[in-house]
Motif scaffolding. Structure first.
Motif, PDB file in Angstrom:
ATOM      1  N   SER A  36      36.764 127.268 -26.135  1.00 57.74           N
ATOM      2  CA  SER A  36      38.015 128.028 -26.160  1.00 57.74           C
ATOM      3  C   SER A  36      37.880 129.394 -25.502  1.00 57.74           C
ATOM      4  CB  SER A  36      38.502 128.199 -27.606  1.00 57.74           C
ATOM      5  OG  SER A  36      37.553 128.924 -28.380  1.00 57.74           O
ATOM      6  N   PHE A  37      36.688 129.751 -25.043  1.00 63.18           N
ATOM      7  CA  PHE A  37      36.417 131.082 -24.495  1.00 63.18           C
ATOM      8  C   PHE A  37      37.362 131.440 -23.348  1.00 63.18           C
ATOM      9  CE2 PHE A  37      34.136 133.366 -21.058  1.00 63.18           C
ATOM     10  CZ  PHE A  37      33.995 134.610 -21.673  1.00 63.18           C
ATOM     11  N   ALA A  38      37.510 130.555 -22.364  1.00 62.25           N
ATOM     12  CA  ALA A  38      38.332 130.873 -21.184  1.00 62.25           C
ATOM     13  C   ALA A  38      39.792 131.044 -21.567  1.00 62.25           C
ATOM     14  CB  ALA A  38      38.173 129.782 -20.128  1.00 62.25           C
ATOM     15  N   LYS A  39      40.296 130.170 -22.441  1.00 63.25           N
ATOM     16  CA  LYS A  39      41.692 130.265 -22.873  1.00 63.25           C
ATOM     17  C   LYS A  39      41.929 131.573 -23.628  1.00 63.25           C
ATOM     18  CE  LYS A  39      43.059 128.085 -26.547  1.00 63.25           C
ATOM     19  NZ  LYS A  39      43.446 127.059 -27.533  1.00 63.25           N
TER      20      LYS A  39
ATOM     21  N   LEU B  79      40.182 134.340 -23.397  1.00 66.41           N
ATOM     22  CA  LEU B  79      40.014 135.475 -22.500  1.00 66.41           C
ATOM     23  C   LEU B  79      41.311 135.749 -21.740  1.00 66.41           C
ATOM     24  CD1 LEU B  79      37.757 137.448 -21.619  1.00 66.41           C
ATOM     25  CD2 LEU B  79      37.279 135.905 -19.713  1.00 66.41           C
ATOM     26  N   GLU B  80      42.036 134.701 -21.396  1.00 64.58           N
ATOM     27  CA  GLU B  80      43.303 134.868 -20.682  1.00 64.58           C
ATOM     28  C   GLU B  80      44.409 135.380 -21.586  1.00 64.58           C
ATOM     29  OE1 GLU B  80      43.919 130.964 -19.294  1.00 64.58           O
ATOM     30  OE2 GLU B  80      42.212 130.992 -17.914  1.00 64.58           O
TER      31      GLU B  80
ATOM     32  N   LEU C 247      37.871 138.078 -30.693  1.00 63.03           N
ATOM     33  CA  LEU C 247      36.456 137.909 -30.999  1.00 63.03           C
ATOM     34  C   LEU C 247      36.029 136.459 -30.804  1.00 63.03           C
ATOM     35  CD1 LEU C 247      35.758 140.006 -34.235  1.00 63.03           C
ATOM     36  CD2 LEU C 247      35.106 140.530 -31.891  1.00 63.03           C
ATOM     37  N   ASN C 248      34.990 136.255 -30.029  1.00 68.33           N
ATOM     38  CA  ASN C 248      34.290 134.982 -29.962  1.00 68.33           C
ATOM     39  C   ASN C 248      32.835 135.305 -29.643  1.00 68.33           C
ATOM     40  OD1 ASN C 248      34.029 135.139 -27.035  1.00 68.33           O
ATOM     41  ND2 ASN C 248      36.203 134.588 -26.967  1.00 68.33           N
ATOM     42  N   LEU C 249      31.970 134.324 -29.745  1.00 70.46           N
ATOM     43  CA  LEU C 249      30.548 134.624 -29.642  1.00 70.46           C
ATOM     44  C   LEU C 249      30.167 135.244 -28.305  1.00 70.46           C
ATOM     45  CD1 LEU C 249      27.794 134.685 -30.947  1.00 70.46           C
ATOM     46  CD2 LEU C 249      27.468 132.288 -30.266  1.00 70.46           C
ATOM     47  N   PRO C 250      30.602 134.722 -27.154  1.00 71.49           N
ATOM     48  CA  PRO C 250      30.219 135.386 -25.902  1.00 71.49           C
ATOM     49  C   PRO C 250      30.681 136.845 -25.823  1.00 71.49           C
ATOM     50  CG  PRO C 250      30.985 133.172 -25.448  1.00 71.49           C
ATOM     51  CD  PRO C 250      31.283 133.435 -26.895  1.00 71.49           C
ATOM     52  N   GLN C 251      31.890 137.128 -26.287  1.00 68.89           N
ATOM     53  CA  GLN C 251      32.374 138.511 -26.270  1.00 68.89           C
ATOM     54  C   GLN C 251      31.486 139.411 -27.121  1.00 68.89           C
ATOM     55  OE1 GLN C 251      34.677 139.801 -24.392  1.00 68.89           O
ATOM     56  NE2 GLN C 251      36.661 138.791 -24.549  1.00 68.89           N
ATOM     57  N   VAL C 252      31.088 138.926 -28.288  1.00 68.63           N
ATOM     58  CA  VAL C 252      30.263 139.722 -29.198  1.00 68.63           C
ATOM     59  C   VAL C 252      28.864 139.914 -28.615  1.00 68.63           C
ATOM     60  CG1 VAL C 252      29.230 139.799 -31.512  1.00 68.63           C
ATOM     61  CG2 VAL C 252      31.596 139.037 -31.217  1.00 68.63           C
TER      62      VAL C 252
END
Length: 351
Positions: free
Chosen positions: A262-265, A267-268, A274-279
């Motif tokens: 769900s990261f790309a969705k 991010l848009e 908050l999600n793991l890559p962002q943190v």
């Protein structure tokens, strides 16, 4: 299950949730991700579960017609058929779908910041307390209990929780039902922590974020695998620390999977979500691409620990072994659903 007589007078939920679609690879697994293949979902089962779920949702007026496309796009039937390949029958698969639908309604309509749906992180404790009450009944005077019963039919999220648990309790034991009620309370605690961090603009460390996600995760779905498969892992076994650990590891691994897909969705639609890559990116002072790959590594370590410890624990008891296989099946099926649901997910252009 029949809906209450005053169903037509209920409030419908406001406008449909937004599912943004844009660039990035759609379909297929995250490269480098550790996962197990899932048995293909039987199309006939998927279609029948979807038919039953749609009838149930319409009977209870859970969402307006404008949401139908998003209901279909979520693929609830395919999700539960993939996640519960050893389900005893279609009735139990359908109820697993009811619970999944209810949990997503509460999350979408109460927790996600969206004025169009009336959702807000501010004051979230009150709505979540009422949602918990929909499955954890109020006990008081007859008059006040009657008011509570009417209140639990006030909107779609409350109705979905209330009636889904009633259906679940028809085949689950009291212990399994109580287990689910407590797991939903864990989920709500995680929702509240995430909302509080958003309000205060607190940026958690990686370990703090993953603690939150151990509560705000798929545990209510995973811990019903024995009930859906037609047996009970007794409380004396379920409560053992080593069984609790493999349950938590399975839940944490599959929740990180959700963060990655769900990261790309996210991010848009909400660059600060908050999600793991962002943190990881904020915590390590590196770019999002590095953080995304680091998040894959974290997932793989958690997944490896689950696989190794579950395999060892399965040898100690036939019942524990059956439960561990159910967890593994759920994790594999949920990954397959994420990797192939291009209506909801796409990968970032990092490869």
């Amino acid at each position: 299950m029949s809906a209450p007589a005053n169903a037509g007078q209920r409030r419908l939920l406001p406008g449909p949730p937004s599912l943004r679609r844009s660039g990035g690879r759609r379909g297929g697994p995250v490269p480098g991700l550790r996962y197990q293949p899932a048995p293909p979902a039987d199309p006939a089962k998927v279609a029948e579960v979807d038919r039953r779920l749609e009838a149930w949702a319409r009977q209870l007026d859970l969402f307006p017609p404008a949401w139908s496309g998003d209901f279909a796009g979520f693929q609830f039937g395919r999700a539960v058929v993939l996640q519960h390949p050893a389900a005893l029958d279609l009735d139990r698969l359908t109820v697993a779908g009811e619970l999944l639908l209810a949990e997503n309604l509460v999350d979408s309509c109460y927790c996600e910041e969206d004025e169009g749906r009336g959702a807000s992180r501010h004051g979230l404790g009150g709505p979540l307390l009422m949602a918990q009450s929909a499955i954890d009944p109020f006990h008081g005077t007859p008059e006040l209990e009657k008011e509570w019963e009417l209140g639990m039919q006030a909107d779609g999220p409350l109705r979905s929780y209330h009636w889904a648990l009633k259906d679940f309790a028809r085949f689950a034991t009291p212990s399994q039902t109580d287990r689910f009620v407590h797991d939903i309370a864990r989920l709500h605690l995680g929702y509240l922590a995430e909302a509080a961090w958003a309000q205060t603009r607190y940026r958690p460390k990686v370990w703090e974020y993953l603690v939150m996600r151990q509560f705000n995760n798929f545990r209510p779905c995973l811990s019903i695998v024995d009930a859906v498969d037609g047996y009970e892992l007794p409380e004396a076994l379920y409560a053992r620390p080593e069984v609790q650990r493999i349950t938590a590891l399975a839940c944490n691994a599959t929740t990180i999977v959700n963060d990655l897909y769900s990261f790309a969705k996210e991010l848009e639609s909400d660059p600060e979500h908050l999600n793991l890559p962002q943190v990881v990116a904020a915590d390590e002072g590196r770019g999002l691409k590095h953080a995304y790959f680091r998040s894959i590594d974290i997932h793989n370590e958690v997944m490896a620990a689950f696989e190794e410890e579950a395999a060892a624990l399965a040898l100690t008891s036939p019942l524990v072994g059956r439960y561990a296989r159910g967890l593994s099946d759920w994790v594999a099926g949920n990954h397959e659903w994420h990797a192939t649901n291009s209506h909801r997910y796409h990968l970032p252009g990092y490869w």
